[in-house]
Scaffold this motif. Structure first.
Motif, PDB file in Angstrom:
ATOM      1  N   ALA A 113       0.820  -1.213   0.000  1.00  0.00           N
ATOM      2  CA  ALA A 113       0.000   0.000   0.000  1.00  0.00           C
ATOM      3  C   ALA A 113       0.853   1.261   0.000  1.00  0.00           C
ATOM      4  O   ALA A 113       0.488   2.279  -0.586  1.00  0.00           O
ATOM      5  CB  ALA A 113      -0.934  -0.005   1.210  1.00  0.00           C
ATOM      6  N   ASP A 118      -2.858   3.090  -4.678  1.00  0.00           N
ATOM      7  CA  ASP A 118      -4.210   2.721  -5.103  1.00  0.00           C
ATOM      8  C   ASP A 118      -4.588   1.311  -4.651  1.00  0.00           C
ATOM      9  O   ASP A 118      -5.767   0.974  -4.591  1.00  0.00           O
ATOM     10  CB  ASP A 118      -4.335   2.808  -6.625  1.00  0.00           C
ATOM     11  N   THR A 120      -5.264  -1.354  -2.070  1.00  0.00           N
ATOM     12  CA  THR A 120      -5.599  -1.405  -0.646  1.00  0.00           C
ATOM     13  C   THR A 120      -5.583  -2.825  -0.081  1.00  0.00           C
ATOM     14  O   THR A 120      -5.818  -3.026   1.110  1.00  0.00           O
ATOM     15  CB  THR A 120      -6.988  -0.782  -0.405  1.00  0.00           C
ATOM     16  N   ILE A 139      -8.407  -2.510  -5.540  1.00  0.00           N
ATOM     17  CA  ILE A 139      -8.091  -1.142  -5.970  1.00  0.00           C
ATOM     18  C   ILE A 139      -9.162  -0.228  -5.399  1.00  0.00           C
ATOM     19  O   ILE A 139     -10.329  -0.314  -5.784  1.00  0.00           O
ATOM     20  CB  ILE A 139      -8.050  -1.018  -7.503  1.00  0.00           C
ATOM     21  N   ASP A 140      -8.770   0.621  -4.463  1.00  0.00           N
ATOM     22  CA  ASP A 140      -9.750   1.434  -3.730  1.00  0.00           C
ATOM     23  C   ASP A 140     -10.858   0.547  -3.171  1.00  0.00           C
ATOM     24  O   ASP A 140     -12.053   0.865  -3.257  1.00  0.00           O
ATOM     25  CB  ASP A 140     -10.327   2.524  -4.631  1.00  0.00           C
ATOM     26  N   HIS A 141     -10.443  -0.608  -2.649  1.00  0.00           N
ATOM     27  CA  HIS A 141     -11.312  -1.589  -1.982  1.00  0.00           C
ATOM     28  C   HIS A 141     -12.228  -2.345  -2.938  1.00  0.00           C
ATOM     29  O   HIS A 141     -13.068  -3.121  -2.480  1.00  0.00           O
ATOM     30  CB  HIS A 141     -12.154  -0.901  -0.889  1.00  0.00           C
ATOM     31  N   GLU A 142     -12.059  -2.164  -4.236  1.00  0.00           N
ATOM     32  CA  GLU A 142     -12.837  -2.906  -5.220  1.00  0.00           C
ATOM     33  C   GLU A 142     -11.957  -3.998  -5.834  1.00  0.00           C
ATOM     34  O   GLU A 142     -10.825  -3.722  -6.265  1.00  0.00           O
ATOM     35  CB  GLU A 142     -13.358  -1.991  -6.321  1.00  0.00           C
TER      36      GLU A 142
END
Length: 335
Positions: A113, A118, A120, A139-142
């Motif tokens: 991280a 980006d 996460t 990526i950004d929690h997705e």
């Protein structure tokens, strides 16, 4: 763990000797011998293992070359694969899955991280039908499948896996560490490597890497100056032998035999304009050499350094390199 290397008569090395710390960074321009150094270790490993592995130190089996292939890293890996990370990192998914089940991913994810903001998280995915591992990047929690990940992100993840996986302990060799990594993140990666190198509990990790990145040199100068060794090609003749180009190593030290070391000190030192006690003006990051051949890391105008000046001419092999890489430093705001 390797503590000393002697190479004689292999490629660009003749009577070459170098003490090896747990973390070694070989720096120099193209054709200075960095790749030849790793080739020599690869030759030794192949010769030892092909002869009779039982006759040689067991640690040779733990010499790992790290040449990651993004295409291979995107492929699923068999759950039966219990090996350390392979040379091309083709079993990265299996290594991450094994580390996840053993609870060994947390520290790796913290560093990932920091290096790739980006990202996460990493989520290993096990397919029970095929008995294969794959993984998603968060990526950004997705979740994003690894097959869609960028080459640079995969390279960083594979290197961190090699550093943190206990099964991959031993000697890790990486050529051109800066490949696929933004210069602003390179310093953080090198600090992580410096922290992971050495003996930890009942395992050990030694890292040898090569680079010609000025950002890497600047970062290591601050974080791990003892790791820096500069390789330089020089001409050698005499003894009835034809003239040849050989590689010589100059570790970073505060003092030593003139012409055998690189020092972070700034003047006073000999000057063609002011004599032995003359002080030179400060210059940006560059490598300069005085009339006695001793080389120093300095700060000042790298263009001026490349052209020579009051401090003396730049080592010829480094002149073009310093000029070109100083532009890279400026473009990324380091100068």
């Amino acid at each position: 763990m390797l503590t000393r290397i002697e190479i004689d008569g292999f490629k660009s090395f003749l009577g070459f000797e170098l003490d090896v710390p747990p973390f070694l960074a070989l720096v120099g321009p193209n054709s200075s011998g960095k790749s030849n150094f790793l080739d020599a270790l690869a030759f030794v490993r192949s010769a030892m293992l092909a002869d009779d592995p039982e006759l040689w130190p067991s640690e040779v089996k733990h010499w790992h070359f790290h040449v990651p292939d993004p295409a291979a890293m995107r492929r699923p890996a068999s759950a039966l694969d219990r090996r350390p990370l392979t040379e091309d990192a083709g079993n990265l998914a299996a290594v991450l899955g094994r580390m996840s089940r053993a609870g060994g991913l947390d520290d790796l994810l913290v560093d990932l991280a920091a290096l790739v903001p980006d990202v996460t998280g990493v989520r290993p995915v096990f397919d029970e039908r095929s008995e294969e591992w794959s993984f998603d990047l968060l990526i950004d929690h997705e979740p994003v499948p690894c097959r869609l990940a960028s080459d640079g992100t995969l390279r960083v993840l594979a290197l961190l896996a090699a550093l943190y996986d206990r099964a991959s302990s031993g000697l890790l060799m990486v050529e051109e560490i800066e490949n696929g990594l933004h210069p602003s993140r390179l310093g953080a990666l090198l600090q992580t490597i410096a922290q992971r190198a050495g003996v930890v509990g009942d395992s050990w990790r030694q890292v040898i890497l090569t680079t010609h990145s000025p950002v890497a040199v600047s970062s290591l100068y601050q974080a791990a100056p003892d790791a820096l060794v500069f390789l330089e090609p020089v001409s050698r003749a005499g003894g009835g032998r034809p003239r040849s180009r050989v590689s010589v190593a100059k570790p970073m030290r505060q003092a030593g035999e003139p012409g055998t070391f690189v020092s972070p000190r700034q003047g006073p030192y000999p000057s063609e304009h002011g004599g032995a006690g003359a002080m030179s003006r400060p210059r940006p990051l560059g490598l300069i050499t005085d009339q006695y051949g001793s080389c120093r890391m300095t700060k000042g105008d790298a263009r001026g350094v490349a052209a020579g000046g009051p401090a003396g001419p730049l080592l010829p092999a480094y002149a073009e390199w310093v000029d070109a890489t100083s532009k890279a430093l400026r473009s990324h705001g380091f100068l």
